[in-house]
Write an enzyme that holds these catalytic residues in place. Structure first.
Site, short mmCIF file in Angstrom:
data_model
loop_
_atom_site.label_atom_id
_atom_site.label_comp_id
_atom_site.label_asym_id
_atom_site.label_seq_id
_atom_site.Cartn_x
_atom_site.Cartn_y
_atom_site.Cartn_z
N GLY A 168 5.42 3.23 0.35
CA GLY A 168 6.07 4.08 -0.65
C GLY A 168 5.19 4.12 -1.89
N SER A 182 0.86 -1.18 0.00
CA SER A 182 0.00 0.00 0.00
C SER A 182 0.89 1.23 0.00
CB SER A 182 -0.89 0.00 1.24
OG SER A 182 -0.12 0.36 2.36
N LYS A 183 0.24 2.38 0.00
CA LYS A 183 1.00 3.63 -0.04
C LYS A 183 1.96 3.75 1.14
CE LYS A 183 -1.80 6.54 -2.94
NZ LYS A 183 -3.25 6.63 -2.73
N ARG A 184 1.60 3.08 2.25
CA ARG A 184 2.48 3.12 3.41
C ARG A 184 3.90 2.68 3.07
NH1 ARG A 184 2.21 -0.66 6.85
NH2 ARG A 184 0.71 -1.85 5.64
#
Ligand code: GLU
Length: 492
Positions: free
Chosen positions: A265, A261-263
């Site tokens: 990167g 996920s965006k977490r």
């Protein structure tokens, strides 16, 4: 293919003959093309291309609130950039509502679906109660008992209602091409909605109607869709249609083994494009997230991926997305790519940065020579215009570390000035003569050749690490070489 809602729709591109294998990519344009989505697209594309099939693109934009034209554009751009060409489409699901509604009507008329007027609030309360008591909850079929007349009366009275599929008894089993046999007990599948109370067909109904209409033979998608598959198979069966092959790709995880996920990167394909990653490298890396062609060969161009792709070698273990590995693939592709093709990409890189008109090495042969000199030290396309800038542009920065190491002692400056003079006077400015002159001068002045080479290298390239110095000189040419040496030697 029948085009139900839009005769001669402009969004249809090439029509092809109907090869037996028809695969599709069906993104919802609610965000950028994510690397997970790109991998799904890629496996469908590889499957179609490796088996002489047809690859279809369908934009599932029925969620009007969350979908946007901008996202559709970005998805299409990312697909094109990656080189995943499609044979039919893009079709827009939102333009195919007529077909979807007719499918609902048909299922209603055959009593395979029924209207449901249960107030959503009541259903929600009973769902919550079940949750509190840790019971499984599925719709209790209150409305299944309504007669056609009662249903009609309620409709006329304006009671909002949805349409539910009547899930038959039994078990739904399918042989997943990747995950193996998967079984679902139909008792655990609720009578899911086909049409919402606002009249909009649901995801399951639209996907199945479209896949039937587009004669899709293979549905390859993420494992997050596994629980949707039995519902969709039941719909195929209710509609008397052959069920396509299904294959569910494992999840893509971040380095911490949680779902990517965006977490973790950047996950958008667009991001990697702007970071100077080559599409060939990204395609190569994504192909190996779940597929192992066997043997040691890892670095492959798209054509080789197509040639070797085999769905039966796609494994079900989850794959970890590792940016460092992607960069490694990128560096490998930078090395191995056909030089003309790579030069084109580098030219584009300068163009996109608004630098192309300032590039002195802009003649194709000159640019190619610079790319050939630099490529083994570059990891991304950006490295050519940043780290390798001095090979293309007159304005470049001197790396402070390089300056400190080789240009901080002014004793070297007069030697550099003298070298520049000798270069100007040389009859022939060649690889051998430039080196000879430098070494002779160093010996005469009692300077270590390495110190002089280092100083000149920093003066010419801005960096202490660069390709062979005398090759660099020839690339720059005599005038530029002399001017740059003098400029650095004059520096305070
Ligand atoms: N539109 C769905 C999604 O983006 C895919 C539907 C499907 O592949 O069946 O997740």
């Amino acid at each position: 293919m029948a085009n139900h809602d839009e005769p001669g729709a402009p969004n249809q591109t090439r029509a092809t003959a109907s090869p037996a294998l028809r695969a599709r990519f069906a993104p919802s344009p609610t965000g950028y093309l994510h690397v997970g989505g790109a991998r799904t697209a890629l496996f469908n594309w590889l499957l179609a291309r490796s088996r002489g099939g047809c690859f279809i693109l369908r934009i599932e934009d029925t969620d009007l609130q969350r979908s946007s034209e901008e996202m559709t554009r970005v998805i299409l751009d990312s697909m094109r950039w990656l080189g995943m060409d499609w044979d039919e489409g893009p079709f827009f699901q939102s333009q195919r509502l007529g077909l979807h509604r007719r499918t609902v009507e048909r299922l209603l008329s055959e009593a395979k679906a029924y209207p449901c007027f249960c107030p959503p609030q009541r259903l929600e309360e009973s769902r919550r109660a079940a949750e509190r008591e840790k019971r499984a909850w599925i719709y209790d079929r209150t409305c299944l008992g309504l007669t056609a007349e009662e249903a009609l009366q309620r409709r006329r009275a304006g009671v909002p209602g949805l349409v539910r599929f009547r899930v038959p008894e039994g078990e739904t089993v399918f042989q997943d091409l990747i995950q193996g046999e998967i079984r679902f007990d139909n008792r655990l599948i609720e009578d899911f909605a086909l049409q919402r109370s606002d009249g909009m067909p649901t995801y399951h109904l639209s996907v199945v109607s479209d896949d039937i209409d587009m004669r899709i033979s293979h549905v390859i998608r993420g494992a997050d869709h596994i629980s949707n598959t039995p519902k969709q198979i039941l719909l195929y069966e209710a509609l008397g249609q052959a069920v396509p092959e299904f294959g569910h790709l494992s999840l893509i995880l971040g380095p911490d083994r949680k779902r990517l996920s965006k977490r973790h990167g950047a996950t958008a394909v667009e991001h990697y494009r702007t970071q100077g990653i080559l599409p060939d490298a990204l395609i190569n890396y994504l192909a190996l997230l779940g597929w192992s062609p066997g043997g040691d060969r890892e670095v492959m161009a798209a054509a080789e991926l197509v040639e070797r792709f085999d769905l039966s070698r796609v494994n079900k273990a989850n794959a970890v997305f590792d940016v460092a590995k992607l960069e490694w693939f990128n560096a490998q592709h930078l090395q191995q790519m056909e030089i003309g093709k790579l030069t084109e990409r580098v030219r584009n890189e300068f163009f996109e940065n608004g630098l192309l008109d300032r590039v002195f090495a802009s003649e194709p042969a000159q640019m190619e020579a610079a790319v050939a000199l630099l490529r083994s030290r570059c990891k991304t396309l950006h490295d050519f215009s940043r780290w390798g800038r001095a090979f293309f542009l007159e304005e470049f920065e001197i790396d402070p570390e390089g300056r400190k190491k080789y240009l901080s002692d002014p004793a070297i400056f007069p030697v550099m000035q003298e070298l520049a003079g000798r270069y100007l006077a040389l009859a022939e400015f060649s690889l051998a003569s430039t080196e000879q002159v430098l070494r002779d001068l160093a010996a005469e002045r009692g300077v270590k050749p390495g110190a002089l080479i280092g100083a000149v290298r920093v003066a010419l390239t801005g960096n202490a690490v660069a390709p062979g110095l005398f090759e660099v000189m020839l690339h720059l040419g005599r005038e530029r070489t002399v001017a740059r040496i003098r400029r650095s030697a004059a520096a305070p």
